[in-house]
Design an enzyme around this catalytic site. Structure first.
Site, PDB file in Angstrom:
ATOM      1  N   CYS A 131     -31.346  53.877  22.250  1.00  0.00           N
ATOM      2  CA  CYS A 131     -32.257  54.662  23.078  1.00  0.00           C
ATOM      3  C   CYS A 131     -32.102  54.260  24.542  1.00  0.00           C
ATOM      4  O   CYS A 131     -31.569  53.218  24.862  1.00  0.00           O
ATOM      5  CB  CYS A 131     -33.694  54.415  22.630  1.00  0.00           C
TER       6      CYS A 131
ATOM      7  N   ARG B 261     -25.344  56.988  26.144  1.00  0.00           N
ATOM      8  CA  ARG B 261     -25.791  56.139  25.027  1.00  0.00           C
ATOM      9  C   ARG B 261     -26.085  56.970  23.774  1.00  0.00           C
ATOM     10  O   ARG B 261     -26.282  56.424  22.694  1.00  0.00           O
ATOM     11  CB  ARG B 261     -27.052  55.356  25.430  1.00  0.00           C
TER      12      ARG B 261
ATOM     13  N   TRP C 145     -32.544  57.720  20.108  1.00  0.00           N
ATOM     14  CA  TRP C 145     -31.506  57.855  19.076  1.00  0.00           C
ATOM     15  C   TRP C 145     -32.229  57.518  17.788  1.00  0.00           C
ATOM     16  O   TRP C 145     -32.578  56.348  17.554  1.00  0.00           O
ATOM     17  CB  TRP C 145     -30.362  56.885  19.353  1.00  0.00           C
TER      18      TRP C 145
ATOM     19  N   ASN D 133     -37.106  50.680  22.767  1.00  0.00           N
ATOM     20  CA  ASN D 133     -35.728  50.674  22.273  1.00  0.00           C
ATOM     21  C   ASN D 133     -35.624  49.473  21.349  1.00  0.00           C
ATOM     22  O   ASN D 133     -36.037  48.374  21.715  1.00  0.00           O
ATOM     23  CB  ASN D 133     -34.746  50.534  23.447  1.00  0.00           C
ATOM     24  N   GLY D 134     -35.138  49.683  20.110  1.00  0.00           N
ATOM     25  CA  GLY D 134     -35.000  48.569  19.162  1.00  0.00           C
ATOM     26  C   GLY D 134     -35.603  48.954  17.818  1.00  0.00           C
ATOM     27  O   GLY D 134     -35.798  50.125  17.524  1.00  0.00           O
TER      28      GLY D 134
ATOM     29  N   GLU E 270      -7.370  50.003   6.520  1.00  0.00           N
ATOM     30  CA  GLU E 270      -8.130  50.309   7.748  1.00  0.00           C
ATOM     31  C   GLU E 270      -7.378  49.820   8.977  1.00  0.00           C
ATOM     32  O   GLU E 270      -7.307  50.518   9.993  1.00  0.00           O
ATOM     33  CB  GLU E 270      -9.524  49.698   7.675  1.00  0.00           C
TER      34      GLU E 270
ATOM     35  N   LYS F 139      -6.251  52.290  11.973  1.00  0.00           N
ATOM     36  CA  LYS F 139      -6.602  52.046  13.381  1.00  0.00           C
ATOM     37  C   LYS F 139      -5.352  52.097  14.246  1.00  0.00           C
ATOM     38  O   LYS F 139      -5.305  52.709  15.292  1.00  0.00           O
ATOM     39  CB  LYS F 139      -7.290  50.684  13.531  1.00  0.00           C
TER      40      LYS F 139
ATOM     41  N   GLU G  33      -3.701  55.723  14.386  1.00  0.00           N
ATOM     42  CA  GLU G  33      -4.449  56.833  15.010  1.00  0.00           C
ATOM     43  C   GLU G  33      -4.622  56.657  16.522  1.00  0.00           C
ATOM     44  O   GLU G  33      -4.853  57.634  17.219  1.00  0.00           O
ATOM     45  CB  GLU G  33      -5.793  57.043  14.344  1.00  0.00           C
TER      46      GLU G  33
ATOM     47  N   HIS H 244       7.257  46.758  -5.677  1.00  0.00           N
ATOM     48  CA  HIS H 244       7.436  48.056  -6.361  1.00  0.00           C
ATOM     49  C   HIS H 244       7.890  49.139  -5.403  1.00  0.00           C
ATOM     50  O   HIS H 244       7.624  50.306  -5.599  1.00  0.00           O
ATOM     51  CB  HIS H 244       6.110  48.443  -7.033  1.00  0.00           C
TER      52      HIS H 244
ATOM     53  N   LYS I  99     -13.655  63.639  16.761  1.00  0.00           N
ATOM     54  CA  LYS I  99     -14.580  62.587  16.313  1.00  0.00           C
ATOM     55  C   LYS I  99     -15.240  62.987  14.992  1.00  0.00           C
ATOM     56  O   LYS I  99     -15.512  62.156  14.155  1.00  0.00           O
ATOM     57  CB  LYS I  99     -15.658  62.336  17.372  1.00  0.00           C
TER      58      LYS I  99
HETATM   59  C1  AGP Z   1     -11.902  56.919  11.897  1.00  0.00           C
HETATM   60  O1  AGP Z   1     -11.234  56.009  12.771  1.00  0.00           O
HETATM   61  C2  AGP Z   1     -11.279  58.265  11.922  1.00  0.00           C
HETATM   62  N1  AGP Z   1     -11.412  58.800  13.245  1.00  0.00           N
HETATM   63  C3  AGP Z   1     -11.661  59.217  10.824  1.00  0.00           C
HETATM   64  O2  AGP Z   1     -10.859  58.836   9.733  1.00  0.00           O
HETATM   65  C4  AGP Z   1     -13.124  59.247  10.327  1.00  0.00           C
HETATM   66  O3  AGP Z   1     -13.423  58.021   9.696  1.00  0.00           O
HETATM   67  C5  AGP Z   1     -13.232  60.370   9.288  1.00  0.00           C
HETATM   68  O4  AGP Z   1     -12.956  61.586   9.926  1.00  0.00           O
HETATM   69  C6  AGP Z   1     -14.617  60.435   8.634  1.00  0.00           C
HETATM   70  O5  AGP Z   1     -15.576  60.715   9.604  1.00  0.00           O
HETATM   71  P1  AGP Z   1     -17.122  60.520   9.214  1.00  0.00           P
HETATM   72  O6  AGP Z   1     -17.301  59.069   8.911  1.00  0.00           O
HETATM   73  O7  AGP Z   1     -17.890  60.964  10.422  1.00  0.00           O
HETATM   74  O8  AGP Z   1     -17.407  61.367   8.004  1.00  0.00           O
END
Ligand code: AGP
Length: 609
Positions: free
Chosen positions: A2, A27, A74, A100-101, A482, A486, A489, A505, A604
């Site tokens: 917030c 924010r 938020w 906020n918190g 993961e 990272k 992407e 394998h 996003k």
């Molecule tokens: C995460 O780094 C990616 N940008 C992407 O894989 C993301 O995790 C995926 O699109 C799922 O999004 P969500 O968690 O908002 O459902």
């Protein structure tokens, strides 16, 4: 997170408050409000949605005053709406508060205040503060605030005004940032500097436990004990844009460094270490349903899917409940076997991912209960689920998910403890051990972040590579996935994650002196096995970066590069091991000149199939 702004001086507070809130928009928020003192009365304007809605409300119903507070919310408790927007009032409307918190003990406080006849109008935790101030007010607003703080547990940055103390703002800070602005005959409170920089660059940083009384004559600050103290007036040299990123070059890096607080905020108020107990009011699962869960599905995409994979290991190993994890885009079309005793957990940072929402609906039609783990209150997925555990990560601006991921893992540990205790398969002592170790994670993440310089050195040697292999076992296999995601992407380097035992394998054919291999080899039950996998790579001239547990000096001779992380329980190690991988991906991408916060081709939130 917030945003808070407050003003006391000689100018029109309304425009200063709204402009200040606009400068805190980065924010993230889902409702907003302001309150000013006008003609001896508190005038309040609030609205759901963006600040433009609040401006419309103010235009239709103008207000004016020289003392006021404002807030962008938020949502963490209660959906985004006008009645849940701050500022919140007491029963009389004589005072208003912005916060906020997280007030961890608001349930108990609200119960007591209701018993004492207070009337609540919102679903928020914040409103208890307004009623406590009302209860404790005996002619001095700051004294009422000090008495109120004694009853609060949790994190807060607070701003309060009252018609009974018309020329005053009182404020307090504990666990959530709050600064005071020092102008010429005018004073400010704010969550963050951008809100007030165009008025003054002279700021005072409050510390946890501090409170303050602002009048046009100046600012008086009190410490935790209520003693008046003097604090340094700092001059901010940052430019406003940089302060949105709090001095970090990218939002992604800022969000990586926010993870200690995010993990703490996600489990605080939900775990009782002494009792080994878990509070999940937001999850309404009947005891007999919990006892008879016969299958768990976790459904998600991308990084959220990787969090779900960790969940599978936890649920099967500790709860002995058969568990499957599906990428939502596959789950929705494969006619999964589901019945009324199946628990489906959907994980989504945005709460708007089309495939995940479709998977949720597919599961619902087949009769299962749906829990969601989500970061956005009131998002589509949370409204479709039977219950939601919100990750208190605050808005995640960087497209590559980092703090939301560790918050999702934290939520999964909370679900594990909740189901384990309620199914009687996890003893109180076992739960206490896990909770106790979990309470150490934020400071251990801080420690890792403090050694980020080591990762920068590794990034300098590898940012020109074209391929990368990540290896992990058990709960760290999803972390290998993961780490690879990272890197690929945001740096566009082709990277793959594999179970370390899978090397022979096929993937081992990739190994040569050009193929960097990052092996997660922190202390675990399969530690010796992963050492053998590392030997296999070394025997073929592969380059090995090892993630190891602090103190494991012997592993150094097996690696070209070693990065150490603190020791924790194996099941909690994903929370620590992912941090260096996030930093490595960031620093490699940054050196390659990539658009770290907005990588090419990515969105996003993938709200279409
Ligand atoms: C995460 O780094 C990616 N940008 C992407 O894989 C993301 O995790 C995926 O699109 C799922 O999004 P969500 O968690 O908002 O459902």
């Amino acid at each position: 997170m917030c945003g808070i702004v407050g003003y006391i001086g000689k100018k029109d507070a309304v425009s200063i408050l709204i402009d200040g809130l606009k400068r805190l928009e980065y924010r993230g928020y889902d409702s907003a409000g302001i309150a000013v003192l006008q003609d001896g009365q508190i005038k309040l304007r609030r609205s759901a949605g963006k600040l433009a809605n609040l401006e419309d409300t103010v235009k239709k119903n103008p207000l004016a005053g020289i003392v006021g507070i404002g807030h962008t919310r938020w949502a963490t408790h209660g959906k985004p709406s006008e009645e849940n927007a701050h500022p919140h009032t007491d029963c009389t409307g004589d005072l208003v508060v912005v916060h906020n918190g997280i007030i961890e003990n608001y349930h108990l406080l609200k119960k007591q205040l209701l018993k004492e006849g207070h009337i609540f109008k919102s679903e928020t935790d914040t409103e208890v503060v307004a009623h406590l101030l009302e209860k404790h007010y005996q002619g001095d607003l700051h004294k009422a605030l000090r008495e109120t703080l004694k009853e609060l547990a949790g994190s807060y940055a607070l701003g309060v005004i009252s018609r009974k103390d018309p020329a005053t703002i009182v404020a307090a800070r504990n666990g959530s940032p709050l600064i005071l602005g020092v102008g010429e005959g005018e004073y400010f409170i704010a969550s963050d500097a951008p809100a007030i920089l165009q008025h003054t660059r002279k700021v005072i940083y409050l510390d946890d436990g501090d409170s303050a009384r602002l009048t046009v004559a100046g600012i008086i600050i009190y410490d935790k004990a209520g003693q008046e103290i003097k604090k340094k007036v700092n001059v901010i040299t940052w430019d406003p844009i940089k302060t949105e990123k709090a001095g970090f070059k990218h939002f992604m890096l800022k969000e990586i460094f926010e993870q200690p607080q995010v993990i703490l905020d996600t489990f605080r108020g939900r775990v009782m270490p002494e009792e080994g107990e878990i509070f999940l009011e937001e999850v309404q699962l009947e005891p007999d349903y919990v006892q008879n869960i016969n299958k768990i599905f976790v459904v998600a995409c991308g990084t959220s899917y990787h969090a779900g994979l960790v969940g599978k290991y936890l649920f099967e190993d500790y709860l002995r409940i058969p568990s499957e994890v599906d990428m939502a885009s596959e789950f929705r079309y494969r006619n999964p076997i589901i019945d009324c005793q199946t628990l489906v957990i959907v994980i989504s940072q945005s709460g708007e991912t089309a495939d995940t929402l479709a998977g949720l609906r597919e599961a619902k039609t087949k009769g299962s209960k749906i829990l969601s783990i989500c970061n956005v209150v009131g998002s589509t997925i949370t409204r479709a689920a039977d219950g939601t555990i919100y990750t208190h990560a605050g808005p995640e601006i960087g497209v590559a998910s980092t703090k939301a991921f560790t918050a999702q893992l934290t939520a999964l540990y909370i679900i594990l403890l909740y189901l384990g205790r309620r199914r009687g398969i996890m003893s109180k002592e076992e739960a206490q051990t896990i909770i106790e170790k979990m309470m150490h994670i934020p400071s251990q993440v801080e420690k890792i972040l403090a050694t980020a310089g080591e990762i920068i050195k590794i990034a300098q040697d590898f940012f020109k590579k074209t391929d990368f292999l990540y290896l992990g076992r058990n709960v760290n296999y999803p972390i290998a996935l993961e780490g690879a995601l990272k890197l690929k992407e945001i740096s566009y380097i082709h990277a793959e994650g594999y179970p370390a035992g899978e090397m022979k394998h096929g993937p081992i054919a990739l190994i040569d002196e050009n193929m960097p291999v990052l092996a997660i080899a922190t202390k675990c039950k399969t530690y010796e096995k992963i050492l053998s996998n590392i030997e296999e790579v070394k025997a073929r001239a592969g380059i090995v970066i090892i993630l190891a547990t602090e103190g494991d000096e012997s592993i150094k001779k097996k690696a070209d590069y070693v990065f150490f992380v603190p020791e924790t329980l194996e099941i909690l190690s994903p929370l620590l091991n992912v941090i260096p991988l996030q930093l490595l991906a960031y620093h490699i991408a940054e050196r390659r000149g990539c658009d770290v916060d907005q990588p090419r081709n990515l969105a996003k939130s993938v709200t279409v199939e």
